[in-house]
Design a protein around this motif. Structure first.
Motif, PDB file in Angstrom:
ATOM      1  N   GLY A 189       0.817  -1.205   0.000  1.00 56.67           N
ATOM      2  CA  GLY A 189       0.000   0.000   0.000  1.00 56.67           C
ATOM      3  C   GLY A 189       0.851   1.255   0.000  1.00 56.67           C
ATOM      4  N   ASN A 190       0.557   2.186  -0.917  1.00 55.97           N
ATOM      5  CA  ASN A 190       1.316   3.428  -1.009  1.00 55.97           C
ATOM      6  C   ASN A 190       0.671   4.450  -0.070  1.00 55.97           C
ATOM      7  OD1 ASN A 190       2.782   5.639  -1.666  1.00 55.97           O
ATOM      8  ND2 ASN A 190       2.300   5.637  -3.837  1.00 55.97           N
ATOM      9  N   HIS A 191       0.939   4.332   1.221  1.00 59.43           N
ATOM     10  CA  HIS A 191       0.290   5.177   2.216  1.00 59.43           C
ATOM     11  C   HIS A 191       0.607   6.650   2.004  1.00 59.43           C
ATOM     12  CE1 HIS A 191       0.081   1.237   4.135  1.00 59.43           C
ATOM     13  NE2 HIS A 191      -0.867   1.713   4.930  1.00 59.43           N
ATOM     14  N   ALA A 192       1.886   6.964   1.776  1.00 58.99           N
ATOM     15  CA  ALA A 192       2.284   8.365   1.627  1.00 58.99           C
ATOM     16  C   ALA A 192       1.573   9.009   0.442  1.00 58.99           C
ATOM     17  CB  ALA A 192       3.794   8.466   1.457  1.00 58.99           C
ATOM     18  N   THR A 220       7.469  17.350  -3.461  1.00 62.89           N
ATOM     19  CA  THR A 220       7.305  18.653  -4.119  1.00 62.89           C
ATOM     20  C   THR A 220       5.960  19.269  -3.770  1.00 62.89           C
ATOM     21  OG1 THR A 220       8.675  17.861  -5.946  1.00 62.89           O
ATOM     22  CG2 THR A 220       7.370  19.835  -6.343  1.00 62.89           C
ATOM     23  N   GLU A 221       4.915  18.457  -3.787  1.00 58.52           N
ATOM     24  CA  GLU A 221       3.571  18.929  -3.446  1.00 58.52           C
ATOM     25  C   GLU A 221       3.524  19.459  -2.014  1.00 58.52           C
ATOM     26  OE1 GLU A 221      -0.374  19.851  -3.091  1.00 58.52           O
ATOM     27  OE2 GLU A 221       0.704  19.439  -4.953  1.00 58.52           O
ATOM     28  N   ILE A 222       4.133  18.726  -1.066  1.00 58.52           N
ATOM     29  CA  ILE A 222       4.116  19.143   0.346  1.00 58.52           C
ATOM     30  C   ILE A 222       4.892  20.452   0.527  1.00 58.52           C
ATOM     31  CG2 ILE A 222       4.774  18.503   2.693  1.00 58.52           C
ATOM     32  CD1 ILE A 222       4.482  15.532   1.786  1.00 58.52           C
ATOM     33  N   THR A 281      -2.832  18.404   7.966  1.00 56.54           N
ATOM     34  CA  THR A 281      -2.695  17.208   8.805  1.00 56.54           C
ATOM     35  C   THR A 281      -2.258  16.021   7.971  1.00 56.54           C
ATOM     36  OG1 THR A 281      -4.402  17.995  10.313  1.00 56.54           O
ATOM     37  CG2 THR A 281      -3.910  15.636  10.362  1.00 56.54           C
ATOM     38  N   TYR A 282      -2.877  15.846   6.797  1.00 53.58           N
ATOM     39  CA  TYR A 282      -2.542  14.699   5.942  1.00 53.58           C
ATOM     40  C   TYR A 282      -1.177  14.870   5.280  1.00 53.58           C
ATOM     41  CZ  TYR A 282      -7.071  12.651   6.773  1.00 53.58           C
ATOM     42  OH  TYR A 282      -8.145  12.061   7.376  1.00 53.58           O
ATOM     43  N   TYR A 283      -0.822  16.133   4.945  1.00 55.78           N
ATOM     44  CA  TYR A 283       0.518  16.373   4.413  1.00 55.78           C
ATOM     45  C   TYR A 283       1.584  16.016   5.451  1.00 55.78           C
ATOM     46  CZ  TYR A 283      -1.104  18.857   0.221  1.00 55.78           C
ATOM     47  OH  TYR A 283      -1.664  19.180  -0.987  1.00 55.78           O
ATOM     48  N   GLN A 284       1.320  16.366   6.712  1.00 54.14           N
ATOM     49  CA  GLN A 284       2.275  16.045   7.783  1.00 54.14           C
ATOM     50  C   GLN A 284       2.436  14.545   7.959  1.00 54.14           C
ATOM     51  OE1 GLN A 284       0.533  18.226  11.048  1.00 54.14           O
ATOM     52  NE2 GLN A 284       1.785  20.046  10.691  1.00 54.14           N
ATOM     53  N   LEU A 285       1.321  13.807   7.910  1.00 55.97           N
ATOM     54  CA  LEU A 285       1.377  12.348   8.034  1.00 55.97           C
ATOM     55  C   LEU A 285       2.171  11.742   6.880  1.00 55.97           C
ATOM     56  CD1 LEU A 285      -2.332  11.627   9.111  1.00 55.97           C
ATOM     57  CD2 LEU A 285      -0.279  11.274  10.513  1.00 55.97           C
ATOM     58  N   ALA A 286       1.934  12.277   5.679  1.00 53.65           N
ATOM     59  CA  ALA A 286       2.656  11.776   4.498  1.00 53.65           C
ATOM     60  C   ALA A 286       4.145  12.060   4.623  1.00 53.65           C
ATOM     61  CB  ALA A 286       2.099  12.426   3.232  1.00 53.65           C
TER      62      ALA A 286
END
Length: 976
Positions: A397-400, A445-447, A421-426
């Protein structure tokens, strides 16, 4: 008598016991021998008789354990085997009578059973490492082969624990043990290489991954029929790695190998045959979708039809699932939403019906992109959550990626706090995994961009710093991905975004600009840099071994075959089969080069350091001349940034307007220039864009640029009704890194000139009368060596580079914009191709390409214009003068006359070219010939410094001093 009788009875009894013991010992030895040749059933039979016959406790206990070890091999499941070993464990630990071989066998079986019966890889590792420690400390003595096996197993267990660094370390250890046994070219070693490749793929180090896969195939190919199954897997792995990185030729090369080995599979092995045929179709599909080939739809249908006719095809569901996802991604990328929706619906139903979780996970990732593109954000969130739930059920699974995707959707919905929040988890996952591939680069790059935009809203310095650190990490990821190879479209897209972000940050915090420049320069022009360094490095200087010489020889072979391809293409008709053979040979040689590079990287630390750019902005600035201003144009995804450097430091960072608009103006200006039209309006527009708020306060102007800007002669721009050539001596460079190196390699030779002017009388090329006049002028005025007619050959060109400081080429040239290898200089009946310049070292201070369009070439994103001028540059030429278009023969000849006059007088190369153009403008009588088309086409690239000549000012000064000395001598003599 009684005593005597008793003694005889005792003796007889002892003899019987001894006989029974001897028979028992012989039987135990027999059982041992049978056990160690895998004859377990017979070993068990004899062992039981030994147990029945012996009364000796130690012998009895020892054989009971040995019996169980033989019985272990007859168990039917891992669980059954583990249960048997667990019962024996205490007895083995307490039994001091077992031989080392049996103890090692027990612990080896034990850690295998733990791993496969309970999937407890950590406990398995603990037992295996304990066993290895006993072997290495000689507590247990065994063969080198058995030690190798344990080391190999530990590497494998680390792999199962997803600890690639540790796995690689133990595989490397096993590799050395194999080599000690003389097994370097065996199938066992090939399998080890294959496993090493897999572990490097986990680290996203696809360069080393592919190197090891190639090493494995090289061994297996020696007996392809016997290793057909291994080869199909290895070829598939290579194709899988090459396609996403744009290495389509290599992917096709290994696909052809896969097709050949498919015919060598045993016809009885139906499963293997189905797998390889499905693999071939799937790889063809991937290649076609990558190249936007619509025929991929037909290939997908072929694969589907084949799958349908396989009995029990549910065993091959992964192939159809992957094919559907590949085609779905093709539809999404090409905005074929209707076809994408239909295929997604059908695939979801099919995968759910077959309970294929991994395929569903990939499918949902694609559907999320489809829904995002259609701005159906709620549906996109639904599928992300479904995918995240599935990702928890599979290690694939590609979680990030899913977390980043959720962050993007929430951001586009305006729910920024939750998106963060989701960017931080990734980011946490990416930071822990420390992988670097195209996907992880896109996530990072997106983050980074998210936090940059957040700063632009809240203006908090901490947010800007966080974005900066994230972008710096993106640069590290990019450099990990790009290992001395060409860019591909995906990679340059992300790099453009990264560079855009870094420059925006530097605009907000100017103190970061120098660090930003260092980071960006370490990503630019790697292809040019690596070739330049390789061609201009001495083996003895770095104390490299014979592998480096072999590497250079292989590079030379590639040059030879590339040249043969170009020669064959010129024939009418060309032999396409022969061309394909040459291309395949080049790919084979490339594989050998990659293997040698791997050896060099391991055997010599100097080789790995060879390709590391030593550039730093502070060091570079210190080399600038006091009167020099350097203007560097950096194109990013949407804009062009300009940085100004002088001896005093980094002076300015400016964002020019939208890149597309600027490039349209450049193209319009160039077209007007070539059409000899009035340039006044376009000139002002272009100057205002390129020199926005820039006023150089110096005489020397260095322009660093790439892409379309490389086609522009900046000296034709005007300010205050004056051309820039009237105010500045201008020269060019393609990157700061390369320019810094070029400035250092000037050897300051004497003014020693060689002129090449071929005879075109019996060729299809037109005669150049003014080029001949130009050549004769140089011969007569500067005592130049004149290579003309049958002496103007490629052989003499390469043979004499060490004898001259300047080469002047008065000849025809042709530039192929689609294939840079086909660009060429025309030496009469033979050609010097771009590809001929690979692996060549040309120690020249200046090479003048007085030929047509020698600076015009194919624009490869990220690398700049791949022209003949650049080809000479990375062959080690300190500076080149080349033409940007077909300069009229007569006017071009006049400018060259003036240029050499000034050069011989001691002016720098840039000043000499500036003065030559100004003299042409003053001397020409016809007003129309003052149009920039006639005088601005020649430009200087690289080291601008003056050349020491035999007729320079130092010579005249010396003569003056001598004359003055004589005058003083006669004066004092006369005075007496």
């Amino acid at each position: 008598m009684q005593k005597s009788k008793s003694f005889l009875s005792s003796l007889f009894l002892f003899f019987q016991i001894f006989q029974l013991f001897s028979q028992s010992k012989i039987s135990e030895t027999t059982a041992d021998s049978l056990h160690f040749v895998n004859q377990y059933t017979e070993s068990i039979r004899i062992r039981k008789s030994v147990i029945d016959q012996t009364k000796e406790f130690s012998v009895l206990e020892r054989n009971k354990i040995k019996l169980k070890l033989s019985e272990y091999y007859l168990t039917h499941t891992w669980q059954e085997g583990l249960a048997l070993l667990e019962k024996m464990k205490l007895r083995v630990a307490n039994d001091s009578f077992l031989s080392d071989d049996y103890l090692i066998e027990f612990y080896g079986n034990y850690y295998h059973a733990i791993a496969y019966a309970e999937q407890d890889w950590e406990k398995s590792l603990e037992v295996a490492k304990e066993l290895l420690n006993k072997i290495e400390t000689t507590t247990l003595k065994t063969t080198l082969a058995k030690q190798t096996e344990v080391v190999y197993d530990i590497a494998y267990v680390y792999g199962e624990l997803a600890l690639p660094y540790e796995a690689i370390s133990y595989y490397e250890k096993a590799k050395k043990l194999y080599e000690q046994q003389g097994l370097a070219l065996t199938s066992e070693m090939a399998l080890l290489y294959n496993n090493l490749g897999f572990e490097y793929s986990r680290l996203s180090n696809f360069k080393k991954c592919n190197d090891y896969y190639v090493l494995a195939t090289t061994i297996w190919e020696k007996n392809a029929s016997e290793n057909a199954n291994y080869l199909t897997t290895a070829y598939n792995n290579l194709i899988y790695n090459f396609i996403p990185y744009g290495e389509i030729k290599k992917a096709e090369f290994y696909l052809n190998k896969l097709k050949k080995v498919a015919n060598q599979l045993p016809t009885t092995d139906e499963i293997a045959i189905h797998k390889v045929r499905l693999s071939i179709l799937l790889n063809e599909l991937k290649i076609q979708t990558f190249t936007d080939n619509i025929s991929c739809v037909a290939t997908h249908q072929k694969l589907f039809n084949y799958y349908k006719h396989i009995p029990k095809n549910d065993n091959f569901i992964n192939y159809l699932s992957t094919a559907n996802n590949v085609l779905l991604n093709f539809y999404i990328q090409n905005k074929k939403n209707q076809q994408a929706e239909k295929l997604a619906f059908e695939t979801e139903h099919f995968l759910k019906e077959n309970n294929y979780t991994e395929g569903l996970l990939v499918l949902y990732s694609h559907i999320v992109v489809l829904k995002r593109n259609k701005k159906e954000y709620r549906k996109a969130l639904y599928y992300i959550d479904e995918a995240l739930q599935l990702a928890g059920q599979t290690i694939k699974g590609n979680h990030a990626g899913l977390l980043v995707s959720k962050g993007i959707v929430l951001k586009e919905m305006g729910i920024l706090a939750e998106a963060e929040t989701y960017y931080q988890l990734a980011h946490k996952i990416l930071d822990e995994e420390k992988s670097a591939d195209i996907e992880t680069l896109s996530y990072s790059t997106e983050i980074a961009n998210f936090y940059l935009k957040k700063f632009e809203k809240n203006q908090e310095p901490a947010t800007l710093q966080k974005s900066f650190l994230l972008y710096e990490n993106c640069v590290k990821q990019f450099n990990s991905i790009y290992k001395n190879g060409l860019f591909n479209s995906k990679l340059i897209d992300y790099l453009d975004h990264v560079q855009e972000g870094l420059f925006r940050i530097a605009q907000y915090d100017f103190s970061k600009l120098e660090t930003v420049l260092n980071a960006i320069e370490h990503t630019n022009s790697k292809y040019l840099w690596s070739n330049f360094i390789r061609n201009n490095t001495s083996k003895s200087l770095l104390e490299l071994d014979e592998n480096y010489t072999l590497l250079q020889n292989l590079n030379a072979e590639i040059v030879h075959y590339k040249s043969n391809i170009q020669k064959e293409k010129e024939k009418k008709p060309a032999n396409l089969t022969k061309i394909k053979t040459f291309e395949n040979t080049i790919l084979e040689l490339t594989s050998q080069i990659e293997q040698l590079q791997l050896k060099l990287l391991k055997s010599n630390a100097n080789y790995s350091r060879l390709f590391e750019s030593k550039y730093t902005t502070s060091d570079f600035i210190s080399t600038l001349q006091a009167d020099e201003t350097l203007i560097n144009y950096y194109p990013t995804k949407e804009n062009v940034y300009v940085v100004v450097l002088t001896k005093e430091g980094v002076k300015q960072l400016t964002k020019i307007e939208n890149k597309e608009n600027l490039y349209q103006t450049v193209v319009a200006y160039r077209n007007a220039l070539l059409s000899k039209k009035d340039l006044k309006q376009l000139n002002k527009e272009l100057y205002d864009k390129l020199f926005k708020n820039i006023t150089p306060h110096s005489n020397q102007l260095t322009i660093v640029c790439k892409g379309i800007l490389s086609f522009l002669p900046f000296e034709t721009l005007q300010v205050n009704n004056k051309f820039l050539v009237e105010q500045y001596a201008i020269h060019y460079a393609s990157s700061l890194t390369l320019y810094a190196f070029q400035r250092d390699i000037s050897t300051q030779k004497k003014f020693k000139l060689a002129v090449f002017h071929p005879n075109y009388e019996n060729t299809t090329s037109s005669i150049l009368p003014f080029a001949e006049r130009e050549a004769l002028f140089l011969k007569e005025k500067f005592n130049a060596t004149y290579f003309s007619d049958n002496r103007a050959t490629k052989t003499n060109f390469f043979k004499n580079t060490g004898s001259y400081s300047i080469y002047h080429l008065a000849m025809h040239a042709q530039v192929n914009n689609d294939n840079e290898d086909e660009s060429k200089l025309i030496f009469g009946l033979e050609n010097l191709y771009f590809s001929d310049l690979y692996a060549q070292k040309l120690p020249l201070d200046l090479l003048v390409l007085s030929a047509c369009e020698t600076g015009y070439g194919k624009n490869i994103e990220g690398e700049g214009i791949m022209s003949l001028s650049r080809a000479f540059t990375y062959s080690g030429v300190a500076a080149t003068i080349h033409s940007l278009w077909q300069i009229p023969d007569k006017q071009g000849g006049e400018i060259m006359h003036f240029f050499y006059d000034y050069l011989a007088e001691g002016f720098s190369k840039s000043e000499a070219l500036q003065l030559a153009k100004l003299k042409f403008l003053k001397s020409v009588k016809a007003e129309e010939l003052k149009h920039p088309y006639y005088w601005s086409g020649f430009v200087l690239s690289g080291n601008p410094n003056a050349l020491v000549s035999e007729t320079n000012y130092l010579y005249y000064l010396f003569v003056a001093i001598v004359l003055l000395g004589l005058l003083f001598f006669y004066f004092f003599k006369f005075r007496k």
